[in-house]
Design a protein around this motif. Structure first.
Motif, short mmCIF file in Angstrom:
data_model
loop_
_atom_site.label_atom_id
_atom_site.label_comp_id
_atom_site.label_asym_id
_atom_site.label_seq_id
_atom_site.Cartn_x
_atom_site.Cartn_y
_atom_site.Cartn_z
N TYR A 174 29.10 -71.21 21.78
CA TYR A 174 28.57 -72.25 22.67
C TYR A 174 29.06 -73.61 22.21
N THR A 178 26.46 -78.05 28.64
CA THR A 178 26.33 -77.24 29.84
C THR A 178 26.84 -78.05 31.02
N SER A 222 23.14 -80.05 25.62
CA SER A 222 21.93 -79.29 25.89
C SER A 222 21.93 -78.03 25.04
N PRO A 223 20.74 -77.53 24.68
CA PRO A 223 20.69 -76.20 24.08
C PRO A 223 21.17 -75.16 25.10
N GLY A 225 21.28 -71.94 27.58
CA GLY A 225 20.31 -71.15 28.33
C GLY A 225 19.26 -71.94 29.08
N VAL A 226 19.29 -73.27 29.02
CA VAL A 226 18.29 -74.08 29.73
C VAL A 226 18.62 -74.08 31.22
N ARG A 227 17.66 -73.70 32.04
CA ARG A 227 17.84 -73.68 33.49
C ARG A 227 16.63 -74.35 34.15
N HIS A 228 16.84 -74.87 35.35
CA HIS A 228 15.80 -75.62 36.05
C HIS A 228 15.54 -75.01 37.42
N PRO A 231 17.75 -77.73 39.97
CA PRO A 231 18.69 -78.49 39.15
C PRO A 231 19.17 -79.77 39.82
N ARG A 238 18.23 -87.77 36.52
CA ARG A 238 18.99 -88.10 35.31
C ARG A 238 20.02 -89.20 35.58
N HIS A 260 25.70 -73.64 37.81
CA HIS A 260 25.30 -74.07 36.47
C HIS A 260 25.82 -73.06 35.45
N ASP A 262 26.76 -72.64 31.12
CA ASP A 262 26.96 -73.13 29.76
C ASP A 262 28.44 -73.01 29.41
#
Length: 394
Positions: A174, A178, A222-223, A225-228, A231, A238, A260, A262
């Protein structure tokens, strides 16, 4: 020299490899794991090296006809101030072509159109390599084993065939960022062909297509695996205070159009791009961050170099050694440069480091930016992809 090949992966690199191999006199089957080709994706910029590779494959004119040249634009800060301007005309004078922008789906369609019906087999996932006789290679699929004189592993960043060839390799890592991207729902009145904006830990960019629509991307530290759930709403918040046309691009996008992913890369370089009669190509060989816009261009270079090596002969084994010697140093150097560019771009978030970078960019002469592009884009095919003879594979 000719034979039969199985190309695993129906993306840009795999399709280009199939075109090149056919021009070199080979029979080719492309295995694509997707059951149906949805023509998904956002947009892509092609530098001169990618265009030259497409020319060698005989599809450059068609791609130019569907693309839009990028003459104006550059890099900005979130308040709209310029860090560096792009001189597309100067690039065209130096390289014979400007950077062009094209929908990824359009590029896929043009590459598929250059292949005969039946060459691309969908719903066929190659899960592993199979031991075969001397001078042969095989892949296991759901309906059995396919053998060939050559297997081209173009199965992406998470390549199953790469893992089979190099079980001790750590695989993709990684990158720390992302990316969210989409194409606007309609034409927008934009003042430039291409823009990139660097903020603290974030990047926003866009390219304009020939039909007036635009592709935008947002890269965020971003870390993984973060999903919204929504988005697009997150991005609108943002980037709400960023300069025009950033808010307008987001406002012109449907929520269901946002992709989206990563960003993963091969930080540990592979020791070889070929093993026996299996050769790695594209992201399977050298997955890199998108910061130089060179990922697809490097895959296209791979495809042309492989075809040219096989066309020149005298044997498949010699051709694969030459392919590895020509492609591995260059593509891995580009991958390292892309990683450095990301660290100096959206990767910077320290409140002292960002203004120092901005000041250095503003102070740099315009020719420095031109040299940076030329360093990676000024590539030419190593030879013709059509064979000089018709010797059968031994």
């Amino acid at each position: 020299m000719n034979g039969n090949a199985v190309v695993v992966g129906g993306g840009i690199g795999g399709l280009a490899a199939a075109i090149g191999l056919r021009l070199a006199g080979w029979e080719v089957t492309v295995l694509e794991r997707a059951a149906a080709l949805g023509d998904a994706g956002a947009g892509i910029s092609l530098h001169a090296n990618g265009i030259r590779a497409l020319d060698a494959l005989g599809v450059g004119a068609a791609v130019r006809g569907a693309a839009r040249p990028q003459y104006t634009g550059g890099t900005r800060t979130p308040d709209g101030k310029w860090l560096a301007r792009m001189d597309g005309a100067a690039l065209e004078r130096a390289l014979g072509t400007p950077i062009v922008g094209i929908p990824r789906a359009a590029l896929h369609r043009l590459l598929r159109a250059a292949l005969p019906a039946g060459c691309l087999v969908t719903g066929a996932e190659a899960t592993s390599l199979v031991r075969t006789g001397p001078g042969r290679a095989g892949v296991a699929t759901g309906d059995g084993t396919r053998e060939a004189d050559l297997v081209v592993a173009a199965d992406g960043v998470n390549s199953a065939l790469r893992a089979h060839l190099f079980p001790g390799h750590p695989g993709p890592a990684y990158s720390g960022a992302t990316v969210l991207r989409a194409v606007t729902d309609g034409e927008l009145p934009l003042d430039s062909d291409f823009e990139l904006t660097w903020g603290r830990g974030a990047e926003f960019g866009h390219i304009v297509f020939a039909d007036g629509r635009a592709e935008w991307h947002a890269v965020l530290n971003s870390p993984p695996g973060v999903r919204h759930p929504d988005p697009l709403a997150v991005l609108r918040h943002r980037f709400r205070d960023w300069h025009a046309p950033v808010p307008a691009l987001l406002a012109a996008t449907r929520p269901d159009a946002v992709l989206h992913h990563d960003i993963h890369e091969l930080v540990t370089p592979l020791p070889s791009f070929a093993s026996g009669r299996v050769v790695l190509l594209g992201d399977a060989a050298h997955a890199m961050t998108p910061n130089l816009g060179q990922g697809a261009c490097q895959a296209l270079e791979d495809a042309v170099t492989l075809a040219a090596a096989l066309a020149a002969g005298p044997t498949v084994d010699a051709a694969l050694l030459r392919y590895d010697a020509e492609r591995r140093p260059r593509s891995q150097a580009v991958a390292r440069a892309a990683r450095r560019a990301g660290r100096m771009g959206q990767g910077l978030s320290h409140p002292l480091a960002v203004p120092l970078r901005n000041a250095a960019l503003r102070a740099a002469p315009s020719r420095a930016a031109l040299r940076a592009v030329l360093r990676h884009a000024d590539w030419r095919p190593p030879g013709p992809v059509r064979p000089g003879g018709g010797e059968r594979v031994r």
